[in-house]
Design an enzyme around this catalytic site. Structure first.
Site, PDB file in Angstrom:
ATOM      1  N   ASP A  44      32.179  55.388   3.357  1.00  0.00           N
ATOM      2  CA  ASP A  44      33.826  55.094   3.874  1.00  0.00           C
ATOM      3  C   ASP A  44      34.566  56.254   3.788  1.00  0.00           C
ATOM      4  O   ASP A  44      34.445  56.145   2.537  1.00  0.00           O
ATOM      5  CB  ASP A  44      34.018  53.645   2.808  1.00  0.00           C
ATOM      6  CG  ASP A  44      35.468  53.056   3.794  1.00  0.00           C
ATOM      7  OD1 ASP A  44      35.625  52.425   5.061  1.00  0.00           O
ATOM      8  OD2 ASP A  44      36.563  53.734   3.641  1.00  0.00           O
ATOM      9  N   TYR A  49      42.162  60.874   4.416  1.00  0.00           N
ATOM     10  CA  TYR A  49      40.964  61.492   3.058  1.00  0.00           C
ATOM     11  C   TYR A  49      41.313  62.301   2.736  1.00  0.00           C
ATOM     12  O   TYR A  49      40.636  63.578   1.709  1.00  0.00           O
ATOM     13  CB  TYR A  49      40.225  60.427   2.447  1.00  0.00           C
ATOM     14  CG  TYR A  49      40.148  58.917   2.486  1.00  0.00           C
ATOM     15  CD1 TYR A  49      41.096  58.215   2.755  1.00  0.00           C
ATOM     16  CD2 TYR A  49      38.631  58.064   2.243  1.00  0.00           C
ATOM     17  CE1 TYR A  49      41.050  56.948   2.718  1.00  0.00           C
ATOM     18  CE2 TYR A  49      38.929  56.925   2.542  1.00  0.00           C
ATOM     19  CZ  TYR A  49      40.433  55.971   2.678  1.00  0.00           C
ATOM     20  OH  TYR A  49      40.422  54.886   2.242  1.00  0.00           O
ATOM     21  N   LYS A  74      37.996  55.923   9.896  1.00  0.00           N
ATOM     22  CA  LYS A  74      39.648  55.373  10.438  1.00  0.00           C
ATOM     23  C   LYS A  74      39.835  56.383  11.337  1.00  0.00           C
ATOM     24  O   LYS A  74      40.521  57.512  10.743  1.00  0.00           O
ATOM     25  CB  LYS A  74      40.344  54.845   9.008  1.00  0.00           C
ATOM     26  CG  LYS A  74      39.437  54.255   7.808  1.00  0.00           C
ATOM     27  CD  LYS A  74      40.097  53.574   6.696  1.00  0.00           C
ATOM     28  CE  LYS A  74      39.294  52.637   5.811  1.00  0.00           C
ATOM     29  NZ  LYS A  74      38.289  54.098   5.099  1.00  0.00           N
ATOM     30  N   HIS A 107      43.346  52.816  10.751  1.00  0.00           N
ATOM     31  CA  HIS A 107      43.455  52.409   9.271  1.00  0.00           C
ATOM     32  C   HIS A 107      44.938  51.886   9.080  1.00  0.00           C
ATOM     33  O   HIS A 107      44.914  50.932   8.005  1.00  0.00           O
ATOM     34  CB  HIS A 107      43.843  54.098   9.195  1.00  0.00           C
ATOM     35  CG  HIS A 107      43.644  53.954   7.683  1.00  0.00           C
ATOM     36  ND1 HIS A 107      43.089  55.250   6.828  1.00  0.00           N
ATOM     37  CD2 HIS A 107      43.504  53.406   6.617  1.00  0.00           C
ATOM     38  CE1 HIS A 107      43.240  55.639   5.973  1.00  0.00           C
ATOM     39  NE2 HIS A 107      43.218  54.093   5.275  1.00  0.00           N
TER      40      HIS A 107
END
Ligand code: A2P
Length: 273
Positions: A44, A49, A74, A107
């Protein structure tokens, strides 16, 4: 049973590697590689990120066939909107070095934008470049609003969920609609790992606190993405398919709910525009 079947028939592994806050590229590559080598099929990630490239590299270096894996990413808040989502998706695929993702998520519920974001995601799904599409951090009011314009129902809602925040009502709401749940920060960001009640349950099964929590998720029909960059912990976090918690143990873990979050509450989240 190590997978759950989503509403469109796609199978998703119950346990995937979470990569939130894995910033260092070398650390990310190593974590992904060692997860896949320990038997993980699911990874994931997310644009925000800033580790999609490391995830892609880890996948490549693992040597495992891409078709065997389940990769989630996402679209982030400032990329929401119709054109922006198409563009952001294209860039995610490039960073991941992939032709498709298994799951693509919105997200956060940016209310004034998610309708148009979803329209782009439906097209991405119909093109076959995302095998499933879904949402993250959505509450019932966001889902109901989204459904006023959606043609396709989300297959997943990924939410913060751990024994301190068991999200019972939201889970029931989604599961009744056949929207599967993924728990992020399933270990409470590490805060729950010295909980004496879970420790005691673990002792009875010769399992760690993390393993008991992840088993509790699975027995509730919830998929989870525990984050770790430590190969040993990564391996133990997926070793949760050889024991079963009793109803009494499940109830004891349910009772640990305090409502305490480790991330933002979607209802009061201020948009980063
Ligand atoms: P590390 O990456 O050093 O292993 P969450 O997924 O709930 O956000 O929790 C992640 C945190 O829990 C990270 O700090 C991670 O640290 C730690 N962690 C993950 N798995 C384990 C485990 N099996 N035992 C102890 N700590 C763990």
């Amino acid at each position: 049973m190590s997978t759950i079947t989503l509403s469109n028939g796609i199978k998703m592994p119950f346990i995937g590697l979470g990569t939130w806050q894995v910033k260092d590229p070398e650390e990310g590559i190593l974590a992904v590689k060692s997860a896949i080598q320990s038997g993980y099929k699911a990874i994931d990630t997310a644009v925000v990120y800033q580790n999609e490239a490391a995830v892609g590299e880890g996948i490549k270096q693992s040597g495992v066939d891409r078709e065997e894996l389940f990769i989630t990413t996402k679209v982030y808040n400032d990329y929401q909107g119709y054109e922006e989502t198409h563009q952001s998706f294209k860039e995610s695929l490039e960073r991941l070095q992939l032709d498709y993702v298994d799951l693509y998520l919105i997200h956060w519920p940016i209310t004034e934008k998610y309708h148009e974001t979803w329209r782009a995601m439906e097209e991405i799904y119909e093109s076959g470049k995302a095998k499933a599409i879904g949402i993250s951090n959505f509450h019932p009011q966001h889902i109901e609003d989204l459904m006023t314009t959606a043609k396709i129902k989300p297959m997943i809602n990924q939410i913060e969920l751990h024994p301190n925040l068991n999200q019972k009502e939201l889970v029931t709401y989604c599961q009744e609609k056949n929207i599967a749940i993924t728990a992020y920060s399933p270990l409470g960001h590490g805060n729950l790992l010295d909980n004496p009640i879970i420790e005691e349950i673990g002792k009875a099964h010769n399992k760690s606190v993390a393993q008991v929590i992840l088993r509790w998720d699975i027995q509730n029909g919830i998929t989870a993405v525990p984050k770790s960059v430590n190969p040993e912990r990564i391996a133990t976090n997926i070793d949760v398919f050889d024991f079963e918690l009793t109803t009494e143990e499940m109830t004891k873990i349910d009772a640990l709910h305090t409502g305490e979050r480790v991330n933002k509450n979607p209802d009061i989240f201020v948009i980063n525009k």
